[in-house]
Design a protein around this motif. Sequence first.
Motif, mmCIF file in Angstrom:
data_model
loop_
_atom_site.group_PDB
_atom_site.id
_atom_site.type_symbol
_atom_site.label_atom_id
_atom_site.label_comp_id
_atom_site.label_asym_id
_atom_site.label_seq_id
_atom_site.Cartn_x
_atom_site.Cartn_y
_atom_site.Cartn_z
ATOM 1 N N ALA A 180 7.556 -4.291 -9.373
ATOM 2 C CA ALA A 180 7.882 -5.038 -10.589
ATOM 3 C C ALA A 180 8.478 -4.158 -11.680
ATOM 4 C CB ALA A 180 6.637 -5.759 -11.109
ATOM 5 N N SER A 181 8.026 -2.924 -11.796
ATOM 6 C CA SER A 181 8.571 -2.066 -12.848
ATOM 7 C C SER A 181 9.947 -1.519 -12.493
ATOM 8 C CB SER A 181 7.597 -0.924 -13.158
ATOM 9 O OG SER A 181 7.407 -0.126 -12.010
ATOM 10 N N ASP A 182 10.337 -1.594 -11.223
ATOM 11 C CA ASP A 182 11.636 -1.088 -10.771
ATOM 12 C C ASP A 182 12.749 -2.124 -10.853
ATOM 13 O OD1 ASP A 182 10.223 1.182 -10.019
ATOM 14 O OD2 ASP A 182 10.146 0.626 -7.908
ATOM 15 N N LEU A 210 0.813 -1.218 0.000
ATOM 16 C CA LEU A 210 0.000 0.000 0.000
ATOM 17 C C LEU A 210 0.844 1.264 0.000
ATOM 18 C CD1 LEU A 210 -2.749 -1.133 2.512
ATOM 19 C CD2 LEU A 210 -2.916 -1.000 0.010
ATOM 20 N N TRP A 211 1.973 1.238 0.684
ATOM 21 C CA TRP A 211 2.855 2.389 0.801
ATOM 22 C C TRP A 211 4.285 1.976 0.475
ATOM 23 C CZ3 TRP A 211 -1.091 1.679 4.385
ATOM 24 C CH2 TRP A 211 -2.084 2.659 4.356
ATOM 25 N N PRO A 212 4.608 1.774 -0.803
ATOM 26 C CA PRO A 212 5.984 1.408 -1.145
ATOM 27 C C PRO A 212 6.935 2.549 -0.772
ATOM 28 C CG PRO A 212 4.539 1.288 -3.071
ATOM 29 C CD PRO A 212 3.745 1.882 -1.965
ATOM 30 N N PRO A 213 8.127 2.219 -0.330
ATOM 31 C CA PRO A 213 9.078 3.269 0.041
ATOM 32 C C PRO A 213 9.402 4.187 -1.135
ATOM 33 C CG PRO A 213 9.812 1.131 0.842
ATOM 34 C CD PRO A 213 8.649 0.875 -0.067
ATOM 35 N N ALA A 214 9.553 5.455 -0.842
ATOM 36 C CA ALA A 214 9.934 6.430 -1.867
ATOM 37 C C ALA A 214 11.438 6.402 -2.122
ATOM 38 C CB ALA A 214 9.498 7.834 -1.446
ATOM 39 N N ASP A 215 12.214 6.119 -1.079
ATOM 40 C CA ASP A 215 13.662 6.058 -1.209
ATOM 41 C C ASP A 215 14.031 4.883 -2.121
ATOM 42 O OD1 ASP A 215 16.506 6.620 -0.230
ATOM 43 O OD2 ASP A 215 16.238 4.491 0.299
ATOM 44 N N PRO A 216 14.772 5.129 -3.214
ATOM 45 C CA PRO A 216 15.077 4.041 -4.161
ATOM 46 C C PRO A 216 15.808 2.849 -3.534
ATOM 47 C CG PRO A 216 15.639 6.168 -5.119
ATOM 48 C CD PRO A 216 15.287 6.422 -3.677
ATOM 49 N N LEU A 235 0.993 -8.469 -11.475
ATOM 50 C CA LEU A 235 1.459 -8.135 -12.826
ATOM 51 C C LEU A 235 0.499 -7.147 -13.502
ATOM 52 C CD1 LEU A 235 2.681 -11.643 -13.980
ATOM 53 C CD2 LEU A 235 4.104 -9.579 -13.755
ATOM 54 N N GLU A 236 -0.807 -7.365 -13.306
ATOM 55 C CA GLU A 236 -1.787 -6.420 -13.857
ATOM 56 C C GLU A 236 -1.604 -5.044 -13.226
ATOM 57 O OE1 GLU A 236 -5.800 -7.888 -13.573
ATOM 58 O OE2 GLU A 236 -5.250 -9.779 -14.511
ATOM 59 N N GLU A 237 -1.427 -5.017 -11.903
ATOM 60 C CA GLU A 237 -1.231 -3.757 -11.209
ATOM 61 C C GLU A 237 0.002 -3.028 -11.732
ATOM 62 O OE1 GLU A 237 -0.353 -2.142 -6.663
ATOM 63 O OE2 GLU A 237 -0.826 -4.247 -6.963
ATOM 64 N N ALA A 238 1.049 -3.776 -12.065
ATOM 65 C CA ALA A 238 2.284 -3.188 -12.570
ATOM 66 C C ALA A 238 2.200 -2.847 -14.058
ATOM 67 C CB ALA A 238 3.445 -4.147 -12.321
ATOM 68 N N GLY A 239 1.103 -3.241 -14.711
ATOM 69 C CA GLY A 239 0.952 -2.995 -16.135
ATOM 70 C C GLY A 239 1.770 -3.939 -16.981
ATOM 71 N N LEU A 240 2.075 -5.116 -16.445
ATOM 72 C CA LEU A 240 2.903 -6.082 -17.142
ATOM 73 C C LEU A 240 2.126 -7.317 -17.604
ATOM 74 C CD1 LEU A 240 6.033 -5.924 -14.809
ATOM 75 C CD2 LEU A 240 5.691 -4.766 -17.012
ATOM 76 N N ALA A 241 0.834 -7.307 -17.463
ATOM 77 C CA ALA A 241 0.041 -8.478 -17.861
ATOM 78 C C ALA A 241 -0.775 -8.170 -19.103
ATOM 79 C CB ALA A 241 -0.905 -8.880 -16.748
ATOM 80 N N ARG A 292 15.341 -2.759 -1.546
ATOM 81 C CA ARG A 292 15.432 -3.762 -0.461
ATOM 82 C C ARG A 292 14.057 -4.341 -0.151
ATOM 83 N NH1 ARG A 292 18.472 0.125 2.341
ATOM 84 N NH2 ARG A 292 17.045 0.038 4.104
ATOM 85 N N ALA A 293 13.022 -3.507 -0.182
ATOM 86 C CA ALA A 293 11.663 -4.003 0.077
ATOM 87 C C ALA A 293 11.249 -4.998 -1.004
ATOM 88 C CB ALA A 293 10.675 -2.837 0.148
ATOM 89 N N GLY A 294 11.505 -4.647 -2.249
ATOM 90 C CA GLY A 294 11.170 -5.564 -3.345
ATOM 91 C C GLY A 294 11.907 -6.884 -3.231
ATOM 92 N N ARG A 295 13.175 -6.822 -2.861
ATOM 93 C CA ARG A 295 13.956 -8.050 -2.713
ATOM 94 C C ARG A 295 13.507 -8.873 -1.507
ATOM 95 N NH1 ARG A 295 17.923 -9.312 -6.549
ATOM 96 N NH2 ARG A 295 17.424 -7.933 -8.268
ATOM 97 N N ALA A 296 13.113 -8.217 -0.425
ATOM 98 C CA ALA A 296 12.594 -8.947 0.744
ATOM 99 C C ALA A 296 11.283 -9.643 0.385
ATOM 100 C CB ALA A 296 12.388 -8.001 1.919
ATOM 101 N N LEU A 297 10.435 -8.959 -0.341
ATOM 102 C CA LEU A 297 9.171 -9.565 -0.780
ATOM 103 C C LEU A 297 9.437 -10.703 -1.763
ATOM 104 C CD1 LEU A 297 7.151 -6.268 -1.147
ATOM 105 C CD2 LEU A 297 6.613 -8.133 0.444
#
Length: 165
Positions: A129-131, A89-95, A159-165, A100-105
């Motif tokens: 997914a797009s990052d 719901l609140w992905p980190p703004a800091d790249p 994937l749909e949410e990321a626009g990749l489906a 790290r959040a994406g990799r932990a998930l």
Amino acid sequence: MNPEPAPDDADRDADPAPATPAAAPATPAARLARLVEEFRALPADSDRKREIIAQLDDNAAAQPFLVSVVADAGEYDLARTEAATVLRLWPPADPGLRHRAGRALLAALNDPEEDLVRQYAAMALGPYASDDPAVAEALIAAGGSEDDPLVRACARSALEEAGLA
């Protein structure tokens, strides 16, 4: 019809007793530190852990802690699912933290022991997914050939949410 106040009533109303000083409200950083400390002190399977994560839901300063909860394969599964939801719901703004959040998930998605955590991780990966090409590839793989139909459905939704489906 209200009668006029008597002189002694007016004096009492005009000069209230001095209030006792209230405790100063905790700063957001102090509140976060207190909740993290409480979380770490709780038994491994305490439902209070999930409640604490929910209390931190839109606190950007809590995001490194939430990432650590998701990344800890030994952590209580319901705390991990709640942390995954918050990070969705609140992905980190800091790249760097976002990565790290994406990799932990992604690691949680690949954890063969925790189907519920895998489902929530798959759902939460949409914003990441797009990052990160590795996240996109893992979602595509999970969305196409996953044994767990709920993980597969969650991956497809991400994937749909990321626009990749």
